[in-house]
Design an enzyme around this catalytic site. Structure first.
Site, PDB file in Angstrom:
ATOM      1  N   SER A 264       0.842  -1.204   0.000  1.00 28.57           N
ATOM      2  CA  SER A 264       0.000   0.000   0.000  1.00 28.57           C
ATOM      3  C   SER A 264       0.873   1.249   0.000  1.00 28.57           C
ATOM      4  O   SER A 264       2.099   1.169   0.120  1.00 28.57           O
ATOM      5  CB  SER A 264      -0.942   0.015   1.219  1.00 28.57           C
ATOM      6  OG  SER A 264      -0.200   0.177   2.404  1.00 28.57           O
TER       7      SER A 264
ATOM      8  N   ILE B  78       3.114   4.493  -0.159  1.00 27.47           N
ATOM      9  CA  ILE B  78       4.337   4.921  -0.860  1.00 27.47           C
ATOM     10  C   ILE B  78       5.039   3.728  -1.520  1.00 27.47           C
ATOM     11  O   ILE B  78       5.513   3.825  -2.655  1.00 27.47           O
ATOM     12  CB  ILE B  78       5.294   5.634   0.137  1.00 27.47           C
ATOM     13  CG1 ILE B  78       4.630   6.900   0.701  1.00 27.47           C
ATOM     14  CG2 ILE B  78       6.616   5.974  -0.530  1.00 27.47           C
ATOM     15  CD1 ILE B  78       5.404   7.583   1.838  1.00 27.47           C
TER      16      ILE B  78
ATOM     17  N   SER C 170      11.486  10.031   7.293  1.00 30.09           N
ATOM     18  CA  SER C 170      10.369  10.968   7.384  1.00 30.09           C
ATOM     19  C   SER C 170      10.924  12.331   7.774  1.00 30.09           C
ATOM     20  O   SER C 170      12.053  12.424   8.297  1.00 30.09           O
ATOM     21  CB  SER C 170       9.408  10.484   8.465  1.00 30.09           C
ATOM     22  OG  SER C 170       8.455  11.479   8.776  1.00 30.09           O
TER      23      SER C 170
ATOM     24  N   TYR D  10       7.514   7.479  17.120  1.00 29.75           N
ATOM     25  CA  TYR D  10       7.777   7.468  15.673  1.00 29.75           C
ATOM     26  C   TYR D  10       9.047   8.256  15.363  1.00 29.75           C
ATOM     27  O   TYR D  10       9.926   7.796  14.636  1.00 29.75           O
ATOM     28  CB  TYR D  10       6.559   8.057  14.951  1.00 29.75           C
ATOM     29  CG  TYR D  10       6.643   8.069  13.447  1.00 29.75           C
ATOM     30  CD1 TYR D  10       6.580   6.887  12.716  1.00 29.75           C
ATOM     31  CD2 TYR D  10       6.749   9.266  12.745  1.00 29.75           C
ATOM     32  CE1 TYR D  10       6.632   6.900  11.325  1.00 29.75           C
ATOM     33  CE2 TYR D  10       6.798   9.298  11.352  1.00 29.75           C
ATOM     34  CZ  TYR D  10       6.740   8.110  10.646  1.00 29.75           C
ATOM     35  OH  TYR D  10       6.783   8.133   9.268  1.00 29.75           O
TER      36      TYR D  10
ATOM     37  N   LYS E  46      12.543   6.904  13.617  1.00 27.01           N
ATOM     38  CA  LYS E  46      13.079   7.434  12.361  1.00 27.01           C
ATOM     39  C   LYS E  46      14.442   8.112  12.574  1.00 27.01           C
ATOM     40  O   LYS E  46      15.328   7.990  11.743  1.00 27.01           O
ATOM     41  CB  LYS E  46      12.081   8.416  11.726  1.00 27.01           C
ATOM     42  CG  LYS E  46      10.771   7.762  11.281  1.00 27.01           C
ATOM     43  CD  LYS E  46      10.959   6.768  10.152  1.00 27.01           C
ATOM     44  CE  LYS E  46       9.660   6.215   9.614  1.00 27.01           C
ATOM     45  NZ  LYS E  46       9.818   5.221   8.540  1.00 27.01           N
TER      46      LYS E  46
ATOM     47  N   SER F 202      -1.754   7.782   2.052  1.00 30.63           N
ATOM     48  CA  SER F 202      -1.456   6.349   2.166  1.00 30.63           C
ATOM     49  C   SER F 202      -2.415   5.755   3.203  1.00 30.63           C
ATOM     50  O   SER F 202      -3.335   6.428   3.667  1.00 30.63           O
ATOM     51  CB  SER F 202      -0.012   6.145   2.633  1.00 30.63           C
ATOM     52  OG  SER F 202       0.107   6.487   4.004  1.00 30.63           O
TER      53      SER F 202
HETATM   54  N1  LIG Z   1       2.303   8.662   4.672  1.00 25.19           N
HETATM   55  C1  LIG Z   1       3.052   9.577   5.200  1.00 25.19           C
HETATM   56  O1  LIG Z   1       2.588  10.718   5.441  1.00 25.19           O
HETATM   57  C2  LIG Z   1       4.488   9.298   5.503  1.00 25.19           C
HETATM   58  C3  LIG Z   1       5.344  10.391   5.745  1.00 25.19           C
HETATM   59  C4  LIG Z   1       6.670  10.155   6.014  1.00 25.19           C
HETATM   60  C5  LIG Z   1       7.153   8.868   6.033  1.00 25.19           C
HETATM   61  N2  LIG Z   1       6.331   7.805   5.802  1.00 25.19           N
HETATM   62  C6  LIG Z   1       6.901   6.458   5.835  1.00 25.19           C
HETATM   63  O2  LIG Z   1       6.627   5.828   4.607  1.00 25.19           O
HETATM   64  C7  LIG Z   1       6.677   4.421   4.793  1.00 25.19           C
HETATM   65  C8  LIG Z   1       5.469   3.812   4.099  1.00 25.19           C
HETATM   66  O3  LIG Z   1       4.299   4.224   4.795  1.00 25.19           O
HETATM   67  P1  LIG Z   1       2.960   4.634   4.057  1.00 25.19           P
HETATM   68  O4  LIG Z   1       2.684   6.035   4.400  1.00 25.19           O
HETATM   69  O5  LIG Z   1       2.992   4.223   2.641  1.00 25.19           O
HETATM   70  O6  LIG Z   1       1.916   3.778   4.910  1.00 25.19           O
HETATM   71  P2  LIG Z   1       1.073   2.471   4.558  1.00 25.19           P
HETATM   72  O7  LIG Z   1       0.229   2.701   3.361  1.00 25.19           O
HETATM   73  O8  LIG Z   1       0.430   2.065   5.829  1.00 25.19           O
HETATM   74  O9  LIG Z   1       2.198   1.409   4.168  1.00 25.19           O
HETATM   75  C9  LIG Z   1       2.973   0.772   5.148  1.00 25.19           C
HETATM   76  C10 LIG Z   1       3.556  -0.493   4.545  1.00 25.19           C
HETATM   77  O10 LIG Z   1       4.371  -1.125   5.528  1.00 25.19           O
HETATM   78  C11 LIG Z   1       4.012  -2.491   5.603  1.00 25.19           C
HETATM   79  N3  LIG Z   1       4.246  -3.013   6.948  1.00 25.19           N
HETATM   80  C12 LIG Z   1       3.773  -2.534   8.121  1.00 25.19           C
HETATM   81  N4  LIG Z   1       4.180  -3.317   9.144  1.00 25.19           N
HETATM   82  C13 LIG Z   1       4.945  -4.313   8.594  1.00 25.19           C
HETATM   83  C14 LIG Z   1       5.637  -5.426   9.123  1.00 25.19           C
HETATM   84  N5  LIG Z   1       5.634  -5.728  10.431  1.00 25.19           N
HETATM   85  N6  LIG Z   1       6.307  -6.240   8.273  1.00 25.19           N
HETATM   86  C15 LIG Z   1       6.304  -5.972   6.937  1.00 25.19           C
HETATM   87  N7  LIG Z   1       5.677  -4.948   6.375  1.00 25.19           N
HETATM   88  C16 LIG Z   1       4.992  -4.117   7.193  1.00 25.19           C
HETATM   89  C17 LIG Z   1       2.527  -2.540   5.237  1.00 25.19           C
HETATM   90  O11 LIG Z   1       2.182  -3.792   4.691  1.00 25.19           O
HETATM   91  P3  LIG Z   1       1.423  -4.999   5.436  1.00 25.19           P
HETATM   92  O12 LIG Z   1       0.414  -4.404   6.370  1.00 25.19           O
HETATM   93  O13 LIG Z   1       0.833  -5.772   4.287  1.00 25.19           O
HETATM   94  O14 LIG Z   1       2.513  -5.761   6.123  1.00 25.19           O
HETATM   95  C18 LIG Z   1       2.461  -1.476   4.155  1.00 25.19           C
HETATM   96  O15 LIG Z   1       2.802  -2.037   2.901  1.00 25.19           O
HETATM   97  C19 LIG Z   1       6.722   4.199   6.301  1.00 25.19           C
HETATM   98  O16 LIG Z   1       8.025   3.875   6.672  1.00 25.19           O
HETATM   99  C20 LIG Z   1       6.308   5.528   6.878  1.00 25.19           C
HETATM  100  O17 LIG Z   1       6.844   5.750   8.148  1.00 25.19           O
HETATM  101  C21 LIG Z   1       5.007   8.008   5.534  1.00 25.19           C
END
Ligand SMILES: NC(=O)c1ccc[n+]([C@@H]2O[C@H](COP(=O)([O-])OP(=O)(O)OC[C@H]3O[C@@H](n4cnc5c(N)ncnc54)[C@H](OP(=O)(O)O)[C@@H]3O)[C@@H](O)[C@H]2O)c1
Length: 332
Positions: free
Chosen positions: A56, A58, A194, A207, A211, A242
Site C-alpha cells: 500500500s 508509498i 520521514s 515514531y 526514524k 497512504s
Molecule cells: N504517509 C506519510 O505521510 C508518511 C510520511 C513520512 C514517512 N512515511 C513512511 O513511509 C513508509 C510507508 O508508509 P505509508 O505512508 O505508505 O503507509 P502504509 O500505506 O500504511 O504502508 C505501510 C507499509 O508497511 C508495511 N508493513 C507494516 N508493518 C509491517 C511489518 N511488520 N512487516 C512488513 N511490512 C509491514 C505494510 O504492509 P502490510 O500491512 O501488508 O505488512 C504497508 O505495505 C513508512 O516507513 C512511513 O513511516 C510516511
C-alpha cells in the site's frame, strides 16, 4: 568598490531566489534541480529492486514507478493478497512479464534472532531472492508504521513495538542483504525515513525516535561501505496520502488509530513521492526531503538556524498538540 557592490547584490539576489524556490517547492533545493537536470529514473532499467511495504501507500506507488522504467521487483509486505494484486496490476499495465516480479511475503519483525518465526527469517528471504534473480541491486526499506499519541500517555510497549518494526526490522533486513552487496561490490540501500526523522514533533514521540535512529545507523553504514560501492539514500517525506493513519500506533499497543485520510487534507500524492524517490535513487543522493511547506521551511531552519527553529517549534508545538487533542490528523 563597484565590483564589491555587484557581488553583494548578486549574493542577495541568489539568496532571495533560493528562498522563493523553497517556498514554492515540494522537495529540497538539490532534488528540485536534480529532477530537472540530473539522471532520469529510466537509468534504473533492468535493476533488481526489493521494495518492502509494497502492499500500500508509498511502497506500492514506488513499485509502480520502478516497474514503469523497467526494473525487476521483489514485492514484500505481510499481506500477500495485496502484493499479488499489485503484481497483476503491473503486468496489466504492460510493465514486463510475470517473471519480472517476485511476490515475497515478509514480516519486519521476523528477525533472525527470534526463536519462533511467524514466516521466513530475513536471511532465508535473501536466499529466495538470489535464487530467483541471481542478484540484488537495491533494497528499499520502506515498510513502517506511523503514530498519533502524546508521550505522557503512551505505554512503553508502544515505544518498544515502534522501534522493533520501524528501526530494528530494516536494520535486520539490511544486515541480511549486506553480504550480497559486499560480494557483488555494489548495491544501494534506500530508506523511507520521514520529516519526523529530522526533528521532533508533537504526537509522534515514538515514531520520531524510530526514524531518527534510522539516520544514525544508515548514515554510519554509508560511510563504512564506500569501499564496497554501496550507496545509502535516506528519503524524508512529509505528509503523503497512504494507509498510514489506519494502521498507526496510538498510546495503547493493542489499539490502531483506524483513521482514513481525507482527500481535502494537505498531503502529497504517493505517486509524486515515489517519483521523487526514484529520482533520488537514480542520482544516488545521500538524503532527500520530499515535502512542501511549512515542513520544508522547518527542515531548512532546523538545519541552518537551529536556535530560531527550536524557539518557533515550541510555540508551534502547542498549537499542534491542541489540534491532536481535538482529533486532527494532518501530521505525517
Ligand atoms: N504517509 C506519510 O505521510 C508518511 C510520511 C513520512 C514517512 N512515511 C513512511 O513511509 C513508509 C510507508 O508508509 P505509508 O505512508 O505508505 O503507509 P502504509 O500505506 O500504511 O504502508 C505501510 C507499509 O508497511 C508495511 N508493513 C507494516 N508493518 C509491517 C511489518 N511488520 N512487516 C512488513 N511490512 C509491514 C505494510 O504492509 P502490510 O500491512 O501488508 O505488512 C504497508 O505495505 C513508512 O516507513 C512511513 O513511516 C510516511
Amino acid at each position: 568598490m563597484d565590483w564589491l557592490y555587484f557581488l553583494i547584490v548578486c549574493i542577495i539576489l541568489f539568496l532571495v531566489l533560493q528562498i522563493i524556490t523553497i517556498l514554492r517547492a515540494d522537495c529540497d533545493l538539490a532534488l528540485t534541480w536534480i529532477e530537472k537536470l540530473g539522471k532520469s529514473p529510466d537509468c534504473l532499467r533492468d535493476q533488481v529492486v526489493w521494495v518492502t511495504g509494497a502492499s500500500s501507500g508509498i511502497g506500492e506507488a514506488l513499485a509502480v514507478k520502478l516497474a514503469s522504467v523497467g526494473c525487476r521487483l521483489v514485492l514484500s509486505a505481510r499481506r500477500e493478497d495485496k502484493l499479488q494484486t499489485l503484481k497483476q496490476k503491473l503486468i496489466d499495465l504492460g510493465y514486463g512479464t510475470p517473471e519480472n516480479y517476485l511476490v515475497l511475503p515478509l514480516d519486519l519483525l521476523a528477525y533472525d534472532s527470534h526463536k519462533k518465526l511467524p514466516c521466513d527469517s530475513h536471511k532465508g528471504l535473501v536466499e529466495t531472492v538470489l535464487k530467483y534473480f541471481k542478484k540484488i541491486d537495491c533494497l528499499v526499506n520502506n515498510a513502517g508504521r506511523s503514530q498519533r499519541a502524546v508521550i505522557s500517555k503512551t505505554r512503553f510497549e508502544v515505544d518498544q513495538q515502534m522501534l522493533a518494526v520501524n528501526t530494528l526490522g530494516p536494520i535486520s533486513l539490511t544486515k541480511a542483504v549486506l553480504p550480497v552487496f559486499i560480494q557483488q561490490n555494489f548495491g544501494q540501500v534506500v530508506v523511507t525515513s520521514s520529516v519526523a526523522g529530522k526533528f521532533g514533533a508533537p504526537g509522534l514521540g515514538s515514531y520520531c525516535a524510530s526514524k531518527h535512529a534510522l539516520h544514525g545507523w544508515f548514515d554510519s553504514l554509508r560511510v563504512e561501505s564506500v569501499m564496497y560501492n554501496i550507496n545509502v539514500t535516506m528519503a524524508c517525506p512529509g505528509p503523503v496520502f497512504s494507509e498510514a493513519l489506519i494502521h498507526a500506533f496510538t498510546e495503547d499497543p493493542d489499539k490502531k488509530l483506524g483513521v482514513t485520510m481525507k482527500p481535502e487534507e494537505k498531503r502529497m500524492s504517493a505517486a509524486r513521492c515515489a517519483h521523487l524517490m526514484a529520482v533520488a535513487m537514480a542520482n544516488n543522493i545521500d538524503e532527500v526531503w520530499i515535502t512542501g511547506n511549512p515542513e520544508l521551511s522547518f527542515l531548512y531552519m532546523n538545519q541552518y538556524l537551529p536556535g530560531i527553529f527550536h524557539r518557533l517549534a515550541k510555540r508551534f508545538a502547542q498549537k499542534r498538540l491542541k489540534k491532536i487533542m481535538e482529533g486532527s490528523n494532518n501530521l505525517h
